[in-house]
Design a protein around this motif. Structure first.
Motif, short mmCIF file in Angstrom:
data_model
loop_
_atom_site.label_atom_id
_atom_site.label_comp_id
_atom_site.label_asym_id
_atom_site.label_seq_id
_atom_site.Cartn_x
_atom_site.Cartn_y
_atom_site.Cartn_z
N CYS A 75 -6.57 -2.96 -10.41
CA CYS A 75 -6.51 -1.83 -10.78
C CYS A 75 -5.35 -2.46 -12.08
O CYS A 75 -5.03 -1.40 -12.97
CB CYS A 75 -5.34 -0.15 -10.37
N CYS A 114 -0.85 -3.34 -3.06
CA CYS A 114 -0.36 -1.99 -4.75
C CYS A 114 0.15 -0.74 -4.45
O CYS A 114 -0.91 -0.60 -3.85
CB CYS A 114 -1.44 -2.29 -5.33
N SER A 158 -4.09 -1.92 -2.88
CA SER A 158 -4.62 -2.83 -2.55
C SER A 158 -4.10 -3.81 -1.76
O SER A 158 -2.80 -4.11 -2.30
CB SER A 158 -5.53 -3.33 -4.03
N CYS A 167 -2.73 1.78 -5.99
CA CYS A 167 -3.96 1.60 -5.37
C CYS A 167 -4.35 1.45 -4.26
O CYS A 167 -5.33 0.83 -3.85
CB CYS A 167 -4.64 1.02 -6.45
N CYS A 218 -1.78 -6.19 -10.06
CA CYS A 218 -3.00 -5.74 -8.80
C CYS A 218 -4.19 -6.31 -9.83
O CYS A 218 -4.25 -6.11 -10.74
CB CYS A 218 -2.78 -4.61 -8.81
ZN LIG Z 1 -3.46 -2.10 -7.57
#
Ligand SMILES: [Zn+2]
Lengths: 390, 133
Positions: B38, B21, B26, B24, B35
């Motif tokens: 988020c 992501c 991730s 964030c 994601c």
């Molecule tokens: Zn994210």
């Protein structure tokens, strides 16, 4: 309590014993349950039919059950459709009927759950069941619902460290409750030693942790209270909470697989609608297709703290006279697991409890009941709360 | 599933390619373009190392059609070192006891047969890590 004209009430119930119905086809099973429920309702005419089913396309080569069964049951012309939400199909179908009744669009609905599984062999049934897992990332790896349950159970034991046979109580209680249920599939009590020596299905899951999938059909006539004729034979049962929630299909797509978030969310919403808390619930028909789900569902719905659901199966808390009876007619484990029809059986059984017609399985003074069915390993959860009105 | 369905999944299935992501950080597997942490768009490809440890495990004895000839076979949920969980069969286990926490690494193997024509499907499995880390 006064009657509310716009309340949704259970006007009639009917069901077939869950089992191996070699002599009955899917449509014949359905007809038996529909006829019983309509008779029980005093002949109300349904304006819509909601069919809950998960396996007919795969195992009977038959989809489009709405018109098929409406026509076969002598209701040609009515609005009719199928609801598929894996093992939660029944609860989701009740929810759809409830919404249609609450909106005022219709006054009487028929909700049918039907499943015909014994025409096919084990590997075909397993493959059909596996379609309720994530096909691209779980089923392709040879994962079935039993595998998912075993993976959850293994992790549960690792995280919380309960005794090895800590889930035995769920199976033992279910079998005990089924002894006095003439419609149950297994009417034989089991002992703790039998659980401990049962054959392994998928470590640590053994045969007593798994509910037997079989043929079944159950039906409910639901109605707006105002549409009921006077002079009903049984106390009225009102649906005071109805909620469905979802989570990821695959276990690995959930941040914490032991947290059944859909089950928690739908239970909380339904309780809020009913203005009740878990302590007010007199009995809980939960989804015990695998014993680990009984523990996780008790935790998710707020009857036990996380990691402590198994404790309720140790000392009679979940028995008919305990503080939160579950599977009061044997649950999926011993009454038999009717797949997508489970949610309808749960509501039929909960209604019988609240109406005081549960015979030897009667929970004393039952006034409120919660039902909850799960689809897949909890990707869908549908919760209903019923209350005795009169 | 048909050939085209499997072909579309080749990157993730043969090489454990997921996403990261951009908002964030991730790491996402399987890829899902949005994601889960988020809720933003996440389409940047990310190559996972293939290393992880067993989160949970079991053995399948009653297999669905397409896997019946492989029983019994071990299945695990693996916690990848980058964070995500992934469900996969274990392979090359031998006499080694599998426990929660056992280090594993990704390999490509035959997963089973699919569909009426019995097309062979290949993809990731995990084996006990060969090198101590
Ligand atoms: Zn994210």
């Amino acid at each position: 309590m006064t009657k509310k004209p716009d309340a949704v009430v259970v006007a009639g119930v009917g069901m077939m014993p869950v089992g191996e119905h070699w002599d009955l086809s899917l449509r014949q099973l359905a007809l038996e349950a529909i006829s019983a429920a309509r008779l029980d309702s005093g002949g109300l005419r349904p304006q819509a039919l909601y069919v809950a089913n998960m396996l007919s396309p795969a195992l009977s080569g038959q989809s489009h059950l709405g018109p098929l069964l409406a026509d076969f049951a002598g209701m040609r012309g009515v609005e009719a459709s199928t609801i598929e939400a894996s093992g939660a199909s029944g609860g989701v179908a009740v929810r759809q009927a409830y919404l249609a009744l609450m909106s005022g669009a219709i006054d009487v609905a028929l909700v049918l759950g039907v499943e015909k599984v014994t025409d096919k062999g084990s590997s075909q049934v397993q493959a059909a069941l596996a379609t309720a897992t994530d096909a691209e990332y779980e089923a392709v790896q040879g994962v079935t619902p039993s595998t998912q349950a075993a993976l959850l159970m293994q992790r549960y034991f690792y995280e919380y460290g309960p005794p090895e046979d800590s889930l035995a109580g769920f199976s033992i209680t279910a079998h005990l409750n089924a002894v006095t249920n003439p419609d149950a599939m297994f009417r034989k009590a089991i002992r703790r030693e039998q659980y401990a020596s049962a054959p392994i299905v998928s470590e640590p899951l053994n045969t007593f942790d798994v509910a037997p999938l079989a043929d079944g059909a159950a039906a409910l006539v639901l109605a707006r209270a105002a549409a009921l004729p006077d002079g009903q034979e049984y106390p009225q049962v009102e649906i005071v909470g109805s909620a469905t929630a979802t989570s990821a299909l695959a276990l690995h797509d959930r941040p914490d697989p032991l947290d059944l978030t859909a089950a928690a969310q739908s239970a909380q919403t339904a309780l809020m609608q009913a203005e009740l808390s878990p302590e007010d619930i007199g009995l809980f028909e939960l989804h015990d297709s695998f014993s680990i789900f009984a523990a996780l569902s008790l935790e998710a719905a707020g009857f036990a703290e996380r990691g402590k659901g198994w404790k309720l199966a140790q000392n009679g808390d979940i028995s008919l006279t305990g503080h939160i009876p579950i599977g009061t007619f044997g649950g999926s484990k011993a009454r038999g697991d009717p797949g997508g029809a489970t949610g309808i059986y749960q509501l039929v059984e909960a209604s019988r409890q609240l109406q005081g017609r549960a015979n030897e399985n009667q929970v004393p003074d039952a006034a409120t009941a919660m039902t909850q069915c799960l689809g897949g390993s909890g990707a869908t959860a549908s919760t209903h709360i019923l209350r005795r009105v009169t | 599933m048909e050939t085209s369905q499997h072909w579309r999944l080749r990157k993730q299935r043969y090489a454990l390619v997921g996403e990261v992501c951009p908002h964030c950080e991730s790491k996402i597997f399987p890829p899902r373009d949005i994601c889960p942490d988020c809720g933003e768009d996440a389409r940047e490809m990310y190559q996972f190392s293939g290393r992880g440890e067993v989160y949970s495990h079991t053995t399948v004895y009653q297999a669905p059609s397409g896997h019946a000839e492989n029983v019994p076979y071990p299945v695990a949920i693996v916690r990848l070192e980058e964070g995500p969980l992934v469900t996969a069969q274990l392979t090359d286990v031998g006499d080694q006891p599998i426990e929660i926490g056992t280090p594993v690494e990704m390999v490509t193997r035959k997963l089973g047969a699919d569909g009426e024509r019995g097309m062979l499907v290949y993809g990731y499995k995990f084996r006990p890590a060969l090198v101590e880390r």
